[in-house]
Design an enzyme around this catalytic site. Structure first.
Site, PDB file in Angstrom:
ATOM      1  N   ARG A  12       0.774  -1.176   0.011  1.00 40.64           N
ATOM      2  CA  ARG A  12       0.011   0.071  -0.111  1.00 40.64           C
ATOM      3  C   ARG A  12       0.932   1.204  -0.106  1.00 40.64           C
ATOM      4  NH1 ARG A  12      -4.559   0.392   4.337  1.00 40.64           N
ATOM      5  NH2 ARG A  12      -5.326   1.827   2.965  1.00 40.64           N
ATOM      6  N   CYS A  14      -0.992   5.740   9.567  1.00 40.56           N
ATOM      7  CA  CYS A  14      -1.576   4.375   8.644  1.00 40.56           C
ATOM      8  C   CYS A  14      -2.801   4.791   7.575  1.00 40.56           C
ATOM      9  CB  CYS A  14      -1.931   3.403   9.800  1.00 40.56           C
ATOM     10  SG  CYS A  14      -3.490   3.914  10.856  1.00 40.56           S
TER      11      CYS A  14
END
Length: 299
Positions: free
Chosen positions: A178, A236
C-alpha cells in the site's frame, strides 16, 4: 505491573486473582469482519466489557477527517464511563489480532490523561495459550465516574504531516504494497505521503502476535533512522493501527506523534500530493489505482 504499555497474561491473571481493581476492555474488531461483538459474546476474558471501535472510538467518517476520526472528548468520556471506568482505575485493553485494534483505545485513554492503561501482550490468544479461563455472554458494568481530558499525547494534522519529513521522520505503518501504491483497497488514491518511510505495523509483532522485545524494536526503529532529538510521527490508513506503532516506539524507548486522519484523510484531498514507489519521495508512475483492488489493510 506492565512493561511500558504492556502487561503479560501471567501478570494480569495474578492481578485479577489478588482482587486489584482492573477494568478489562475487549476491542475485537477488524476491517472486513463486522462480527466483533459476536466473537466477544462467544468468549472473552472474565469480566471484560466490549468496546465498539467504529461506534465508540471514532466519530462518523467524513472525507475531510478520514475513515475513523477521533470522537469529541465529551463523547469519549461518556463511552468510558459506560465501560465502568472510575477515576484512578487501571485499564487493560486487548483484542484477538495482536492488539492492532486495542492500541487505538490504549492511545485514546493515554491521550485523555489516564495513567494506568495497558495492552494485554498477545491479546486473547496469549490468555488462552496460558490456559486461563474465558467466559461467554455480555458484561454490563456499573456506570463509572472517570473524568477524561485530551491533549496528553502528541498529534499532528495534515499540514504538519506534509512537512514533517523535512526535519523529522514520518513513518507509514501500512503494508508495504500500500505504501508503494501497488494496491489500495479502501482509500481514493494509492501511494504514500511524500517523505514518509515504510514501517509496517506487522513488523512490530512476533509469530504469536506479541510485541517484539524492546531491544529488537529499538533495533528496528533505529535502523529506520529513529534516534534521540529527531521528531517521529506515524500514520496508517485511518489512524487505528498507527497507534500500535506509537506503542511499539514507546516500548523501544521513543515518543512519537500520531496523525489521526492518516492516509484516508490525506488521500481525499486532491490538493495534497501522493508519492508512489519504494522511495520516500516517490519513484513510481502517478497512481491511478482505485479502491477495491485487494491487499493487506492497515487501518
Amino acid at each position: 505491573m506492565g512493561t511500558g504499555p504492556l502487561i503479560s497474561a501471567a501478570d494480569l491473571a495474578e492481578r485479577l486473582e489478588q482482587g486489584s481493581r482492573t477494568v478489562l476492555l475487549d476491542v475485537r474488531w477488524a476491517l472486513g469482519d463486522p462480527h466483533g461483538h459476536a466473537h466477544y459474546l462467544a468468549g472473552h476474558l472474565p469480566g471484560a466489557v466490549y468496546v465498539d471501535l467504529p461506534g465508540e472510538l471514532a466519530a462518523p467518517a467524513e472525507p475531510s477527517r478520514g475513515r475513523h476520526p477521533l470522537p469529541a472528548a465529551a463523547d469519549f468520556q461518556v463511552a468510558a464511563r459506560g465501560w465502568g471506568i472510575n477515576d484512578g482505575d487501571t485499564v487493560v485493553a486487548y483484542d484477538d489480532s495482536g492488539n492492532l485494534a486495542a492500541a487505538r483505545l490504549w492511545w485514546m485513554l493515554r491521550d485523555a490523561g489516564l495513567g494506568e492503561v495497558y495492552l494485554l501482550d498477545g491479546g486473547l490468544a496469549a490468555w488462552r495459550a496460558a490456559g486461563l479461563p474465558v467466559e461467554s455472554g455480555t458484561v454490563a458494568p456499573s456506570e463509572g465516574n472517570v473524568t477524561l481530558g485530551t491533549g496528553n499525547m502528541p498529534v499532528l494534522d495534515a499540514g504538519a504531516a506534509g512537512t514533517w519529513a523535512d526535519t523529522g521522520l514520518l513513518l507509514d505503518a501500512r503494508a508495504g504494497e500500500r505504501y508503494r501504491g501497488e494496491v489500495e483497497p479502501v482509500d481514493p488514491r494509492a501511494g504514500h505521503i511524500p517523505g514518509a518511510l515504510s514501517a509496517p505495523t506487522s513488523d512490530n509483532l512476533d509469530g504469536d502476535g506479541r510485541f517484539l522485545p524492546a531491544a529488537d524494536l529499538n533495533a528496528r526503529f533505529t535502523g529506520l533512522g529513529v534516534r534521540a532529538g529527531v521528531p517521529v510521527a506515524v500514520y496508517c490508513g485511518s489512524g487505528v493501527t498507527a497507534a500500535h506503532e506509537v506503542a511499539a516506539l514507546e516500548i523501544a524507548g521513543f515518543r512519537a506523534a500520531l496523525y489521526p486522519g492518516s492516509f484516508s484523510e490525506w488521500s481525499n484531498n486532491p490538493e495534497l500530493p501522493v508519492a508512489t514507489g519504494a522511495a520516500p519521495r516517490g519513484d513510481g508512475p502517478p497512481s491511478g489505482i482505485a479502491p477495491g483492488h485487494g491487499g493487506t489493510v492497515a487501518l
